[in-house]
Write a protein that holds these residues in place. Structure first.
Motif, PDB file in Angstrom:
ATOM      1  N   LEU A  30       0.730   6.061 -17.815  1.00 60.21           N
ATOM      2  CA  LEU A  30      -0.522   5.497 -18.308  1.00 60.21           C
ATOM      3  C   LEU A  30      -0.443   5.238 -19.811  1.00 60.21           C
ATOM      4  O   LEU A  30      -0.842   4.171 -20.300  1.00 60.21           O
ATOM      5  CB  LEU A  30      -1.684   6.448 -18.009  1.00 60.21           C
ATOM      6  CG  LEU A  30      -3.055   6.045 -18.577  1.00 60.21           C
ATOM      7  CD1 LEU A  30      -3.527   4.733 -17.946  1.00 60.21           C
ATOM      8  CD2 LEU A  30      -4.077   7.157 -18.331  1.00 60.21           C
ATOM      9  N   ALA A  31       0.089   6.206 -20.542  1.00 63.29           N
ATOM     10  CA  ALA A  31       0.219   6.047 -21.987  1.00 63.29           C
ATOM     11  C   ALA A  31       1.191   4.915 -22.330  1.00 63.29           C
ATOM     12  O   ALA A  31       0.956   4.128 -23.252  1.00 63.29           O
ATOM     13  CB  ALA A  31       0.696   7.356 -22.618  1.00 63.29           C
ATOM     14  N   ALA A  32       2.294   4.826 -21.568  1.00 63.57           N
ATOM     15  CA  ALA A  32       3.259   3.752 -21.813  1.00 63.57           C
ATOM     16  C   ALA A  32       2.632   2.386 -21.539  1.00 63.57           C
ATOM     17  O   ALA A  32       2.860   1.414 -22.276  1.00 63.57           O
ATOM     18  CB  ALA A  32       4.499   3.947 -20.941  1.00 63.57           C
ATOM     19  N   ALA A  33       1.821   2.306 -20.466  1.00 62.32           N
ATOM     20  CA  ALA A  33       1.143   1.049 -20.164  1.00 62.32           C
ATOM     21  C   ALA A  33       0.165   0.683 -21.274  1.00 62.32           C
ATOM     22  O   ALA A  33       0.106  -0.472 -21.721  1.00 62.32           O
ATOM     23  CB  ALA A  33       0.397   1.164 -18.827  1.00 62.32           C
ATOM     24  N   GLY A  34      -0.621   1.658 -21.727  1.00 66.21           N
ATOM     25  CA  GLY A  34      -1.561   1.390 -22.811  1.00 66.21           C
ATOM     26  C   GLY A  34      -0.880   0.951 -24.078  1.00 66.21           C
ATOM     27  O   GLY A  34      -1.342   0.031 -24.779  1.00 66.21           O
ATOM     28  N   ASN A  35       0.272   1.562 -24.368  1.00 69.53           N
ATOM     29  CA  ASN A  35       1.023   1.186 -25.564  1.00 69.53           C
ATOM     30  C   ASN A  35       1.611  -0.209 -25.439  1.00 69.53           C
ATOM     31  O   ASN A  35       1.512  -1.036 -26.348  1.00 69.53           O
ATOM     32  CB  ASN A  35       2.132   2.208 -25.809  1.00 69.53           C
ATOM     33  CG  ASN A  35       3.010   1.852 -26.989  1.00 69.53           C
ATOM     34  OD1 ASN A  35       2.590   1.933 -28.138  1.00 69.53           O
ATOM     35  ND2 ASN A  35       4.231   1.426 -26.707  1.00 69.53           N
ATOM     36  N   ASN A  36       2.228  -0.507 -24.296  1.00 70.79           N
ATOM     37  CA  ASN A  36       2.872  -1.809 -24.085  1.00 70.79           C
ATOM     38  C   ASN A  36       1.872  -2.953 -24.036  1.00 70.79           C
ATOM     39  O   ASN A  36       2.130  -4.052 -24.541  1.00 70.79           O
ATOM     40  CB  ASN A  36       3.683  -1.797 -22.785  1.00 70.79           C
ATOM     41  CG  ASN A  36       5.030  -1.123 -22.949  1.00 70.79           C
ATOM     42  OD1 ASN A  36       5.475  -0.901 -24.072  1.00 70.79           O
ATOM     43  ND2 ASN A  36       5.663  -0.773 -21.857  1.00 70.79           N
ATOM     44  N   LEU A  37       0.731  -2.705 -23.416  1.00 67.54           N
ATOM     45  CA  LEU A  37      -0.238  -3.773 -23.197  1.00 67.54           C
ATOM     46  C   LEU A  37      -1.301  -3.850 -24.288  1.00 67.54           C
ATOM     47  O   LEU A  37      -2.166  -4.719 -24.247  1.00 67.54           O
ATOM     48  CB  LEU A  37      -0.912  -3.595 -21.829  1.00 67.54           C
ATOM     49  CG  LEU A  37       0.051  -3.560 -20.632  1.00 67.54           C
ATOM     50  CD1 LEU A  37      -0.709  -3.351 -19.339  1.00 67.54           C
ATOM     51  CD2 LEU A  37       0.882  -4.827 -20.568  1.00 67.54           C
ATOM     52  N   GLY A  38      -1.242  -2.933 -25.250  1.00 68.00           N
ATOM     53  CA  GLY A  38      -2.170  -2.997 -26.374  1.00 68.00           C
ATOM     54  C   GLY A  38      -3.589  -2.618 -26.034  1.00 68.00           C
ATOM     55  O   GLY A  38      -4.530  -3.083 -26.678  1.00 68.00           O
ATOM     56  N   TRP A  39      -3.774  -1.739 -25.040  1.00 67.95           N
ATOM     57  CA  TRP A  39      -5.122  -1.314 -24.679  1.00 67.95           C
ATOM     58  C   TRP A  39      -5.780  -0.608 -25.862  1.00 67.95           C
ATOM     59  O   TRP A  39      -5.197   0.272 -26.486  1.00 67.95           O
ATOM     60  CB  TRP A  39      -5.096  -0.365 -23.492  1.00 67.95           C
ATOM     61  CG  TRP A  39      -4.647  -1.008 -22.210  1.00 67.95           C
ATOM     62  CD1 TRP A  39      -4.550  -2.338 -21.960  1.00 67.95           C
ATOM     63  CD2 TRP A  39      -4.205  -0.347 -21.021  1.00 67.95           C
ATOM     64  NE1 TRP A  39      -4.092  -2.566 -20.691  1.00 67.95           N
ATOM     65  CE2 TRP A  39      -3.874  -1.360 -20.085  1.00 67.95           C
ATOM     66  CE3 TRP A  39      -4.062   0.978 -20.651  1.00 67.95           C
ATOM     67  CZ2 TRP A  39      -3.409  -1.066 -18.813  1.00 67.95           C
ATOM     68  CZ3 TRP A  39      -3.598   1.276 -19.383  1.00 67.95           C
ATOM     69  CH2 TRP A  39      -3.281   0.269 -18.468  1.00 67.95           C
ATOM     70  N   GLY A  40      -7.012  -0.984 -26.175  1.00 73.76           N
ATOM     71  CA  GLY A  40      -7.757  -0.338 -27.241  1.00 73.76           C
ATOM     72  C   GLY A  40      -7.529  -0.919 -28.614  1.00 73.76           C
ATOM     73  O   GLY A  40      -8.202  -0.546 -29.577  1.00 73.76           O
TER      74      GLY A  40
END
Length: 298
Positions: A273-283
């Motif tokens: 989840l953290a890797a996805a948020g980091n890669n996709l620029g969530w937030g």
């Protein structure tokens, strides 16, 4: 639109192929150095043939770009050696989940090189760290800490060297990605040649597995991956990259009957989840740049 659709299936197929590599490594029954050597040698031949018969000539090289490409090759080969060694100590699925801390290694390296790290990215880093802590704490009560911790350490070290490869690759924008890959695997051949042993040409030697690793998991997979990267925006590349750990978990369960425990699944889910948020620029407040991001597969 058609180009995007083509890139999506190419990236998806590349990640599906990549997710099965761990099973082939273990089924070969060979030492890690032997597996990586033959993957590099067969992969180099396959990539050379792909490049030779394509319409694109080899990219011009300077001493600096050649040196960087070779250095990236050293990092990539060390990454493979460490990751494959982790497969022998812990499950393929768990190794792959831990290995997916690589985006955060990239963030930290970028910070050391002067890049600014937003508070949101720090949040994703802390979440991923929490996932690693849960993975560790879930197993430290199992009575077999030494081998398990060695596997976790090897997977984390592999992630570090992958990130180092990616950092170096960013400096090689004048060289076509498939040409970089060819130089990298050729570097691996030179590195591991002193350790390689000539195989006995018998039916017992796993030629079929090694040819699959070299041709499919290296030659074909790199062609699909880099072709997709040239067609797709970064958010799609980042999201499709998570097919890889999911496939690795499924293959590990089907082939070796390995399944993660509930705490391990929870820790792994936090990391992904953290890797996805980091890669996709969530937030992130500002939209991510549309530049091409190169993701080096296993």
């Amino acid at each position: 639109m058609r180009e995007i659709q083509q890139g999506v299936w190419q990236m998806s197929l590349a990640m599906l192929i990549s997710g099965s590599i761990g099973a082939f490594v273990l089924l070969s029954g060979l030492p890690v150095t032997e597996v990586v050597f033959w993957r590099c040698l067969i992969g180099a031949i396959a990539l050379f043939l792909f490049i030779r018969f394509s319409k694109h000539p080899f990219s011009p090289l300077t001493k600096v770009t050649l040196g960087l490409a070779v250095l990236g090759g050293v990092a990539l080969v060390v990454n493979w050696l460490l990751l494959f060694a982790a497969f022998e100590r812990i499950s393929i699925g768990l190794s792959t989940v831990v290995y997916n801390t690589q985006p955060f290694m990239l963030v930290l390296m970028g910070m050391l090189l002067g890049e600014r790290v937003s508070l949101v990215k720090w949040g994703w880093l802390l979440l991923a760290f929490g996932g690693v802590v849960i993975l560790l704490s879930s197993e430290l009560t199992g009575g077999h800490e030494a081998g398990w911790l060695a596997g976790i350490g090897l997977a984390l070290a592999a992630a570090f060297f992958y990130a180092l490869t990616a950092i170096i690759t960013r400096k090689l924008k004048t060289i076509a990605p498939q040409h970089i890959a060819f130089i990298q695997v050729l570097t691996g051949v030179v590195m591991l040649l002193p350790l390689a042993q000539m195989p006995a040409f018998s039916t017992d030697f796993p030629w079929g597995i090694l040819l699959t690793l070299g041709i499919v998991h290296t030659g074909v997979m790199y062609q699909l991956l880099y072709s997709a990267i040239q067609k797709l925006p970064t958010p799609i590349i980042g999201s499709l990259s998570f097919i890889y750990p999911v496939v690795a978990l499924i293959v590990d369960n089907l082939v070796f009957n390995h399944a993660l425990s509930v705490p391990q699944l929870a820790g792994g889910a936090l990391i992904l989840l953290a890797a996805a948020g980091n890669n996709l620029g969530w937030g992130e407040k500002k939209p991510r740049q549309s530049g091409v991001q190169i993701k080096t597969a296993d």
